[in-house]
Scaffold this motif. Structure first.
Motif, short mmCIF file in Angstrom:
data_model
loop_
_atom_site.label_atom_id
_atom_site.label_comp_id
_atom_site.label_asym_id
_atom_site.label_seq_id
_atom_site.Cartn_x
_atom_site.Cartn_y
_atom_site.Cartn_z
N SER A 1 0.83 -1.20 0.00
CA SER A 1 0.00 0.00 0.00
C SER A 1 0.87 1.25 0.00
CB SER A 1 -0.92 0.02 1.23
OG SER A 1 -1.72 1.19 1.22
N ALA A 2 0.51 2.19 -0.89
CA ALA A 2 1.21 3.47 -0.94
C ALA A 2 0.43 4.54 -0.19
CB ALA A 2 1.43 3.89 -2.40
N THR B 1 -3.79 2.53 -3.63
CA THR B 1 -3.44 3.76 -4.36
C THR B 1 -4.31 4.93 -3.94
OG1 THR B 1 -4.96 3.20 -6.19
CG2 THR B 1 -2.68 2.41 -6.35
N LYS C 1 -7.75 4.97 -4.06
CA LYS C 1 -9.04 4.99 -4.75
C LYS C 1 -10.09 4.26 -3.92
CE LYS C 1 -11.33 3.47 -9.00
NZ LYS C 1 -11.18 2.76 -10.31
#
Length: 205
Positions: free
Chosen positions: A64-65, A117, A119
């Protein structure tokens, strides 16, 4: 002949008694070894579980970023309300995504899924009627809190990468409970609702 038998009997008895005494005094019998082995095994299992959990968290963090604070912000832009928890998924196809629980003003609960990301993948209403008095007390405390889930995650980020944040009631008080990972070690922290002060949570030590 009888004399030899008597001597042999006495010798055998002495040896048997000495053996029993040695077991009793030394505590080195099978039961003692079993107890020692059990104690060591329990500690080993607990350490293994903690290491496995930390490894899962590290894998999820790499997938996960998006930080916990960013996931909460994204969820609230999609579904307005009060974020009561955010958790980084660490298993299966969902690893690296965030699950954010949002409660609206009318008390309805929504689970918002945020990708690695940032979203929003979707939101669905939680229709399980399993809320109790503790849940209601926690939500009531959060509505008047000076720090929200996002701010709690930001405050605890100085301790490591946040993998979970959520309201928690303990000893009659509600605070943010935050889990972090740093240098391969998982830790838990308390963040005060009013001041945002971060303290170590020793309840699971």
């Amino acid at each position: 002949m009888k004399r030899n038998i008597v001597i042999a009997t006495l010798t055998a008895t002495a040896l048997a008694g000495g053996t029993v005494a040695a077991f009793a005094a030394g505590g080195d019998g099978p039961a003692a070894r079993d107890r020692a082995g059990t104690n060591v095994q329990v500690v080993s299992d607990r350490d293994d579980d903690a290491a496995e959990d930390a490894a899962d968290d590290r894998t999820a963090v790499r997938s996960s970023a998006v930080t916990a604070a960013e996931a909460v912000a994204a969820a609230l832009r999609h579904t307005t309300g009060t974020a009561v928890s955010a958790e980084l998924e660490d298993d299966g196809a969902d690893a690296g995504t965030w699950g954010v629980e949002v409660v609206r003003g009318d008390g309805t609960e929504y689970d918002v899924k945020v990708s690695g990301t940032g979203k929003v993948l979707g939101a669905h209403r939680d229709t399980d009627d399993d809320s109790d008095s503790d849940d209601r007390a926690e939500f009531a405390a959060l509505k008047g809190a000076k720090s929200d889930a996002r701010e709690a995650a930001l405050a605890a980020a100085s301790k490591g990468t946040v993998t979970e944040v959520g309201a928690d009631e303990g000893n009659g008080a509600v605070a943010w409970n935050v889990e972090t990972v740093k240098d391969g070690r998982a830790s838990e922290w308390k963040v005060a609702l009013d001041t945002g002060k971060v303290t170590r949570d020793h309840s699971d030590d």
